[in-house]
Design a protein around this motif. Structure first.
Motif, mmCIF file in Angstrom:
data_model
loop_
_atom_site.group_PDB
_atom_site.id
_atom_site.type_symbol
_atom_site.label_atom_id
_atom_site.label_comp_id
_atom_site.label_asym_id
_atom_site.label_seq_id
_atom_site.Cartn_x
_atom_site.Cartn_y
_atom_site.Cartn_z
ATOM 1 N N THR A 1 -1.470 8.838 -1.059
ATOM 2 C CA THR A 1 -1.555 9.145 0.366
ATOM 3 C C THR A 1 -2.458 10.356 0.566
ATOM 4 O O THR A 1 -2.596 11.200 -0.319
ATOM 5 C CB THR A 1 -0.162 9.433 0.957
ATOM 6 N N THR A 2 -3.035 10.410 1.738
ATOM 7 C CA THR A 2 -4.002 11.469 2.026
ATOM 8 C C THR A 2 -3.292 12.808 2.204
ATOM 9 O O THR A 2 -2.231 12.871 2.814
ATOM 10 C CB THR A 2 -4.745 11.129 3.326
ATOM 11 N N ASP B 1 3.737 2.130 13.832
ATOM 12 C CA ASP B 1 3.719 1.291 12.632
ATOM 13 C C ASP B 1 4.461 -0.015 12.866
ATOM 14 O O ASP B 1 4.038 -1.084 12.407
ATOM 15 C CB ASP B 1 4.370 2.025 11.455
ATOM 16 N N SER C 1 0.878 -1.180 0.000
ATOM 17 C CA SER C 1 0.000 0.000 0.000
ATOM 18 C C SER C 1 0.906 1.218 0.000
ATOM 19 O O SER C 1 1.962 1.228 0.634
ATOM 20 C CB SER C 1 -0.877 -0.006 1.250
ATOM 21 N N LYS D 1 5.030 4.870 2.266
ATOM 22 C CA LYS D 1 5.309 6.184 2.840
ATOM 23 C C LYS D 1 5.860 6.048 4.257
ATOM 24 O O LYS D 1 6.881 6.642 4.614
ATOM 25 C CB LYS D 1 4.017 7.004 2.837
ATOM 26 N N ARG D 2 5.186 5.261 5.065
ATOM 27 C CA ARG D 2 5.578 5.152 6.463
ATOM 28 C C ARG D 2 6.892 4.392 6.621
ATOM 29 O O ARG D 2 7.686 4.693 7.505
ATOM 30 C CB ARG D 2 4.469 4.466 7.258
ATOM 31 N N GLY E 1 -3.685 0.766 9.446
ATOM 32 C CA GLY E 1 -4.048 2.072 8.897
ATOM 33 C C GLY E 1 -5.092 2.824 9.697
ATOM 34 O O GLY E 1 -5.400 3.965 9.396
ATOM 35 N N GLU F 1 0.499 3.815 1.505
ATOM 36 C CA GLU F 1 0.616 4.316 2.876
ATOM 37 C C GLU F 1 1.729 3.565 3.615
ATOM 38 O O GLU F 1 2.456 4.138 4.418
ATOM 39 C CB GLU F 1 -0.706 4.156 3.633
ATOM 40 N N HIS F 2 1.852 2.263 3.350
ATOM 41 C CA HIS F 2 2.944 1.509 3.963
ATOM 42 C C HIS F 2 4.294 1.980 3.434
ATOM 43 O O HIS F 2 5.258 2.129 4.178
ATOM 44 C CB HIS F 2 2.772 0.011 3.688
#
Lengths: 992, 417, 122
Positions: A577-578, B185, A535, A540-541, B70, A537-538
């Motif tokens: 991403t948001t 995370d 994802s 990015k993080r 998430g 988002e993953h």
């Protein structure tokens, strides 16, 4: 000396729009430099030939200036006016210079050119994305003591100032018909059009002046004049209208529900000596009927090896530095592009006399007019080529070029390298408005898709190409009747590439940066995907791509494209991403603005406050109230003062400020019926002129509030509440009156602040007030305990309550608040010779505890029923309904083993228990112990000559006489369970 | 699973990190599992991990409508502490802290549990009474929590404003030294990796659309956007969306979902060495290893599933932060976001069996669920595996809202008088 | 910050003037003492908490002081309508904004429609 040397050797005579005579002195890392009025730190440094500005977050790599705007990821500096006005992490591309400005580089030690932290760059093979998740686990203790402190020290960027900020910030709320965000060509046109309809318009732009891309575009003609002149003329026209507000240096940072937009206006950071009263920044909270987003587009960099070297920058930035600031970013400027727009920069530089050794274009056959124009100027264009690496360390020195499809490498010496991978529409605010973006596959970009609010995007942020189309669209969006204006020239926002360029290299060694500040490379993104981060988002993080202070304005799309490529999935399937507020970082102070120090929260003071203060009272905070806590006399500590006050009340009399108690006037034919439903007690039969102690429950059966209620007439009650409970009790009453019992004919009025309340308590209370009271017979017979009369005191109307929270005979004198202090002083003057002593909340607490009177919130805690608190007597036995009646019947509220309020006496009477201390039956049990209760109130009672305490204890009332234990860190305290009344058990003094 | 270590890192450094395997796989859902966990946040993934590790139940699917970790796992301010008042709460949070202390080693994943201390500030006499009550109860429960004088507060956290002129001066604090933070995370990823290694299927982008039940009412599986999946036991660990999922089984919950916001500042060099909380002025703050000030804001007043909130909420929080730390006024808010927190009437969680046989629920953590992640997953796995609660979560039933046996930590700190 | 229309003041005002008061249309039993444990618990604590249209109570606490009800979409936070405390629960079907074709037929005046309905610029 020529003008150029005054303001930097790279200033090009005749270029730019700054005035050569207006020089400004500033320092960078202690070095004295000169720039021009209107320069940013970035343009002034570049004018002086300085590209190395900072160090990156993780590898401490030397970094320069990437952009000319707020999207800057690299050039973060520290600005210091003085110790309290020091600002870390300032973007050099945004900060304007002023005389005396002190600029320092960050995240380096001992110096910018020699930074020990750069050793991280050598160890970088050991430090891929997420490396810290895989190590530092052994030995177990070392994370906290060794690894984490080291990591923390290495991370971070700037340093927080050592002293509290002395700057001011202000705040403004505004409503408008149309808010236009961005004063580039689209925003100006939309604002002009909207303003022409008479609508109230606010136009804001983050730059010091309007124009957007018109500030650097050299070929634009609008309505017959050069683009930047049209912009200036349009702004002048707008400013002359009284229905539009133009805000420059103002960033729309957050787009919230229902067209609520937050703006920050920077007022003084660009001034050498701002006036003392001038706010530094102003927060605008705007509610707009309609929002026009004209936020433009942001140029992307090319992702290739060592693309982070100082001197490597965006093509549009180089153009801005030249055409706005008159600064050449180099003398031999290489160009690397995947679209047309970099050509315009190359052409402008070439025409200004700067050498352009080569334009490297990844496209096989770039053939537009502008490409031909470059060629016609004699610039070499290498189509189908890529830059494989940038050479140099603290400044780019060369570019290595190879054909995309393979071939020989060629190295070209440069002292700057400008690049463009294309343009990313700024959909940040649109997305924050909860609009859904749509993927434009043909042009590889996200555009506004479905709108969630009354908002429209125009120009580059809407993917609109061509100057004329932008103007037409913007004029239409503004709703004005006048048509658009003719225009030529301008940039095209399409074309280019996303993801890693051919020069990003293999995964093995090169660092091709995607996110500069956080040191995220293309291979980091690929590693994340390899490790299962599928994802975005993953990704990015895991990599921290897009999480630096620039929030990925240049990097997000690249990262997404590289991840999508690695996943072999289309970009929309990988997601985006948001976008989160704020668009650019917002100073805490601007958001906080006035709410500092005394204005942090309102302070409530009673009408007699100044008297207490004059007597030297110490105050305690109770909610927002300041209450007189105790009145120390010379040489007295708190303990001595409180003892003296307690004894005085019981021996003579005391005077106490009870004004903070909540007061509610309950009036109407059904007032008694209403109170029957809101309190556990019966009210219908309470006689006029009588008082009763009432308990209010929540529907769940637990005690919510208590207070004394007086019946002034058949249809009029004077209700008192706890100090902290006043607003919520009022709300609770209104709720039931309006929604559950609307058939009752009752009015509720909060009168807390209308009455000052002077409690006079003690054996001499009557004697003291008697001469001051008119029209009321206050004899014990005529006005017994728990009664209320209306009359006058000191000539002032009063509601005189005969009641007691001390166990002594006493009165609570209610007078209109404005007369509070005068009556207080009169009573005090009259009583002082008789021993009348002011007492504070601490003595009040002790006196009431001596009598076992509870304080809701201290002896109860939201889990206590009237039965638990020993107040069963206060429940009307024959009542069929009141709020909480059903809650009290629940299984666990009637079960055995509930905690009940009891008294405690320490076996050693000199030992005072600690409030909150826990009680056990067996002090010798091992930990965890079975706790059967806790101390709710505990004091030294001078009147009892011993300590006293109240406690909630499991089955407490069955334990009277039992010995229990309070285990403390330094020993166990033995206590005896007693009743809750410690003084005058029969209550005879009340009737004295 | 290939073990993570500095040696593995060195080995991979020599081959451009080509050898790392996927931390978890993304399998297609099977037709049937022994247990389905709905929600791949920290609590759900931990549940799956402990089902596999401690109960030998590895035929487990964790279904996640979005991406794992998430939800609130990746949106919270990562505060860990166990200094709760009531035995029930202290029991479950302390169980969690004990697991936190060895979690990196257990999972072979550095979750960066950083026991830097959680300091809760007292601003008035009521605060002192409440905190002392906590401290004494904690001591007798064997949980560290100590009282600090204002001078000790300053010593422990030098940048704090101790001025007596502050609108609400600091008059002391309760400090739990074992409290701290962890990397959110990493917690989700570490549990996911370790669970997947034991055979658990983590299925992302798989939204549960229904709960399937036998004629006798018992759970037989779930419907999803990727088709029906059978299982006789379903554990719902869906945080803010719990009401929505439970509604599919016809179970109404004592829950309301509120937006909770948080924000971070730009990164700066280390300044704040611990976690600071203040209930009176409503703010909490810590500094991440990256250097960002991590700041928790309040909930909006209305229920919402929007994952956003109003600027005035952040405004109020920053007021408090700058009041406590005036040196932070010039810092800048870098990013703000919202989560959806599911709140019970007593602010304590529900970890329990439900009226529906085979359906279990773990919810109601409100604003403070992250700290409980390992403990919650651990006892919830026990509850599902044995079809009866663990001693530690036995009090956290749904029925308590009918009988009145609440575990009301918030009421115990109620401000009145 | 939401913008909320008070049905008594007939004006949109900022959220700061209002206090949310939880789910609407919960009925306090007339003879509450006789209510079963389960029914009482349902009234006291168990909530719909819908993801979608939420019937909720607000009080214009810093305005007229009145309690009123609202229908709000808990996903978009948009208000569909507000109504006085003594008015019946509105028909949700009528409140949901239809595509332009059927919008004509709704009985709701323009002002009560979600702003999206009026928008056609893009």
């Amino acid at each position: 000396m020529s003008t150029a040397t005054h303001s930097g050797s790279n200033r090009i005579a005749g270029a730019g729009r700054l005035t050569p005579a207006k020089t400004v002195r500033f320092t960078f890392d202690g070095q004295n430099l000169t720039g021009l009025e209107g320069d940013t730190v970035a343009s002034a440094l570049l004018a002086n030939g300085i590209h190395l500005v900072g160090r990156s977050f993780k590898y401490h790599r030397p970094r320069g200036i990437l952009s000319a705007g707020s999207e800057e990821p690299n050039a973060l500096v520290d600005i210091e006016r003085d110790k309290s006005r020091k600002q870390p992490n300032v973007r050099a591309t945004v900060q304007e210079i002023y005389d005396g400005l002190k600029v320092k580089s960050q995240n380096r030690w001992p110096s910018l050119t020699f930074d020990v932290g750069a050793v991280n760059d050598m160890f970088s093979p050991m430090l891929p994305a997420g490396f810290y998740y895989k190590t530092f686990m052994w030995p177990k203790f070392a994370w906290k003591t060794i690894y984490e402190p080291k990591i923390r020290a290495a991370a971070g960027l700037g340093v927080v100032p050592g002293e509290a900020d002395t700057d001011r910030y202000s705040n403004r709320f505004a409503h408008c018909d149309v808010l236009v965000v961005g004063a580039g060509v689209a925003g100006l046109a939309a604002a002009l059009s909207a303003a022409s309809t008479g609508a109230r318009v606010i136009l804001c732009d983050e730059q010091p002046e309007a124009g957007g891309a018109l500030r650097y575009e050299s070929d634009v003609v609008i309505d017959g004049v050069a683009g930047h002149e049209w912009a200036a003329a349009t702004v002048a026209k707008l400013q002359a209208m009284d229905n539009i507000t133009v805000l420059t240096r103002t960033t729309a940072f957050g787009y919230y529900a229902q067209n609520f937009v937050g703006l920050v206006e920077r007022l003084s950071d660009h001034l050498s000596t701002p006036a003392a009263e001038m706010p530094r920044e102003r927060l605008w909270q705007i509610r707009a009927k309609k929002v026009v987003l004209a936020t433009g587009a942001i140029e992307r960099h090319m992702v290739f090896a060592n693309n982070d070297r100082p001197g490597v920058m965006l093509a549009s930035a180089a153009r801005m530095f030249l055409n706005q600031y008159g600064v050449a970013v180099g003398r031999k400027v290489g160009v690397y592009t995947a679209n047309d727009s970099a050509y315009a920069a190359a052409i402008d530089l070439k025409r200004a006399g700067i050498g352009i050794p080569v334009i490297v274009d990844t496209r096989d056959n770039p053939n537009s007019q502008i490409v031909e124009e470059a060629r016609s100027l004699g610039i070499e264009v290498l189509a189908g080529h890529a830059v494989y690496s940038a050479g140099g360390k603290r400044r780019v020195s060369s570019m290595s070029i190879k054909p995309v499809r393979g071939g020989n490498e060629r190295k070209v010496a440069v002292d700057a390298l400008i690049m463009s991978a294309g343009w990313t529409p700024s959909v940040h605010l649109f997305s924050q408005s909860r609009g859904k973006v749509a993927w434009d596959a043909a042009n590889e970009r996200f555009l506004p898709g479905t709108y969630a609010q009354d908002c429209v995007s125009v120009g580059a942020c809407n993917g609109t190409d061509g100057l004329q189309a932008t103007l037409d669209e913007a004029f239409a969006a503004g709703g004005g009747k006048a048509g658009s204006v003719p225009a030529t020239g301008g940039a095209n926002w399409t074309g280019g590439m996303i993801g890693s360029a051919p020069g990003a290299g293999a995964d093995t060694t090169v660092k091709a940066f995607v996110d500069f500040q956080n040191d995220v490379t293309a291979k980091d993104v690929r590693l994340a995907v390899r490790e299962g981060m599928h994802s975005i988002e993953h990704v990015k993080r895991f990599t921290t791509n897009g999480m630096a202070t620039d929030q990925g304005k240049t990097s997000n799309l690249h990262g997404l494209a590289i991840a999508a490529e690695a996943l072999n999935r289309p970009i929309p399937a990988v997601g985006l991403t948001t976008f989160r507020a704020p668009f650019t970082p917002v100073t805490f102070g601007a958001i906080v603005n006035h709410a500092r120090h005394d204005l942090f929260d309102p302070t409530r003071r009673t009408p007699m406050h100044t008297w207490h203060a004059a007597q030297g009272a110490e105050f305690e905070d109770v909610g927002q109230w300041k209450r007189a806590w105790y009145y120390p006399q010379a040489g007295e500590d708190m303990h001595a003062a409180v003892n003296r006050e307690c004894v005085a009340v019981r021996n003579h009399a005391g005077i106490f400020d009870a004004s903070t108690l909540g007061k509610i006037e309950v009036v109407g034919p059904d007032a008694a019926k209403f109170l029957e439903l809101l309190y556990t007690n019966p009210w219908e039969k309470l006689g006029v002129g009588r008082l009763r102690y009432g308990i209010m429950l929540r529907e769940d059966g637990f005690i919510y509030d208590d207070g004394v209620v007086g019946r002034l007439a058949e249809d009029r009650f004077h209700v008192t509440t706890t100090t902290g409970g006043a607003p919520r009790v009022m709300n609770h009453m209104e709720d039931y009156l309006q929604t559950e019992f609307p058939h009752l004919n009752v009015w509720l009025t909060s009168t807390t602040e209308q009455w000052a309340v002077i409690a006079v308590q003690g054996p001499k209370a009557r004697e003291i007030i008697a001469p001051l009271v008119e029209g009321i017979d206050i004899s014990n017979e005529a006005m017994p305990h728990m009664s209320v009369r209306e009359g006058k005191i000191c000539g002032v109307p009063t509601r005189l309550f005969r009641m007691s929270f001390t166990g002594e005979a006493g009165y609570e004198i209610n007078v209109p608040a404005d007369y509070g202090q005068a009556v207080w002083e009169a009573v005090y003057d009259r009583g002082k010779p008789l021993g009348l002593t002011p007492y504070g909340t601490e003595a009040m607490h002790i006196l009431r505890a001596e009598k076992g009177y509870i304080i809701v919130g201290q002896d109860t805690d939201g889990t206590v029923t009237p039965q638990d608190a020993g107040l069963t007597w206060a429940i009307g036995k024959n009542k069929t309904d009141y709020v909480g009646i059903r809650g009290l019947l629940r299984r666990d509220l009637v079960a055995d083993g509930r905690k009940q309020l009891v008294g405690l006496k320490t076996v050693d009477p000199t030992v005072v228990l600690e409030e909150g201390a826990q009680i056990v039956a067996n002090p010798n049990q091992p930990v965890p112990m079975t706790m059967i209760g806790h101390v709710t109130s505990s004091y030294w009672s001078e009147n009892c000559g011993r300590s006293i305490a109240l406690a909630l204890v499991v089955d407490g009332t069955k334990r009277l006489g039992e010995t229990l234990y309070v285990p403390m860190p330094n020993g166990v305290i033995e206590v005896e369970v007693t009743g809750t009344v410690f003084f005058d058990e029969k209550g005879e003094r009340l009737n004295g | 699973m290939r073990k993570y270590s500095v040696f593995a890192l060195a080995r991979e450094a020599l081959r451009a990190h080509k050898g790392w395997e996927q931390q978890w796989t993304s399998p297609e859902p099977k037709a049937e599992y022994d247990v389905i966990i709905v929600g791949a946040g920290g609590h759900g993934l931990a549940t799956a991990y402990y089902l596999a590790k401690e109960h030998g139940i590895t035929n487990v699917a964790v279904l996640e409508k979005g991406w794992l970790g998430g939800g609130n796992t990746g949106r919270n301010t990562t505060i860990i502490r166990s200094n709760y008042l009531y035995d029930e709460s202290a029991g479950i949070y302390e169980h969690a802290v004990k697991l936190w202390e060895g979690l990196s080693q257990d999972l072979n994943y550095n979750v960066m549990y950083s026991a830097r201390g959680v300091m809760m500030l007292a601003h008035n006499i009521h605060d002192v009474q409440v905190f002392k009550r906590h401290i004494h109860a904690n001591r007798l429960n064997g949980i560290d929590n100590e009282w600090l004088t204002p001078e000790q507060v300053k010593e422990f956290c030098p940048p704090i404003n101790l001025s007596a002129d502050a609108r609400y001066p600091i008059i002391g604090a309760a400090l739990q030294r074992r409290g701290g933070t962890a990397r959110h995370d990493a917690v989700a990823w570490g549990y996911a990796r370790a669970a997947a290694d034991r055979g658990v299927h983590i299925i992302q982008n798989c939204e549960v659309t229904g709960i399937r039940r036998a004629p006798n009412g018992a759970v037989i599986g779930v419907d999803t956007n990727r088709g029906p999946i059978n299982a006789k036991k379903v554990g719902v660990v869906a945080a803010g969306h719990t009401s929505v999922i439970m509604n599919m089984a016809g179970v109404r919950m004592p829950l309301e979902s509120y937006p909770l916001q948080a924000l971070v500042s730009e990164p700066v060099k280390p300044l704040i060495p611990c976690v600071i909380m203040s209930n009176t002025v409503h703010a909490y703050i810590s500094q991440s290893d990256k250097g960002e000030m991590v700041i928790g804001a309040g909930t909006d007043q209305y229920t919402s599933y929007s994952q956003t909130g109003g600027l005035h909420i952040i405004n109020h929080t920053l007021d408090a932060i700058c009041e406590m730390f005036p040196v932070l006024t010039r810092l800048k808010m870098l990013r703000s976001w919202g989560g959806i927190v599911d709140v019970t009437p007593d602010r304590s969680p529900i970890l329990a069996k439900t009226p529906v046989p085979g359906l279990y629920v773990n919810c109601g953590w409100g604003t403070g669920g992250f700290k409980a992640t390992p403990g919650s997953g651990n006892v919830f796995a026990h509850t599902i595996a044995r079809d009866e609660p663990h001693r530690i979560n036995a009090p956290f039933t749904i029925e308590r809202f009918t009988t009145g046996r609440l575990i009301d930590e918030a009421a115990a700190a109620a401000v009145a008088h | 910050m939401l913008l909320i229309k008070c049905p008594y003041c007939e004006e949109e005002r900022p959220e700061l003037e209002f206090r949310n008061a939880g789910e609407a249309h919960l009925v306090r039993a007339a003879s509450i003492v006789e209510q079963s444990d389960d029914d009482f618990a349902a009234f006291l604590y168990f909530r719909q908490n819908p993801k979608g249209l939420q019937f909720e109570r607000w009080r214009h606490i810093h305005g007229c002081g009145r309690f009123f009800n609202a229908v709000r979409d808990s996903v978009s936070d948009k208000f569909l309508t507000v109504y006085k405390a003594d008015e019946p629960r509105p028909n949700v079907e009528q409140l949901i904004v239809r595509p332009a074709a059927s919008a004509e037929s709704t009985e709701e005046p323009d002002a009560k429609r979600a702003p999206r309905a009026k928008k056609a610029e893009v």
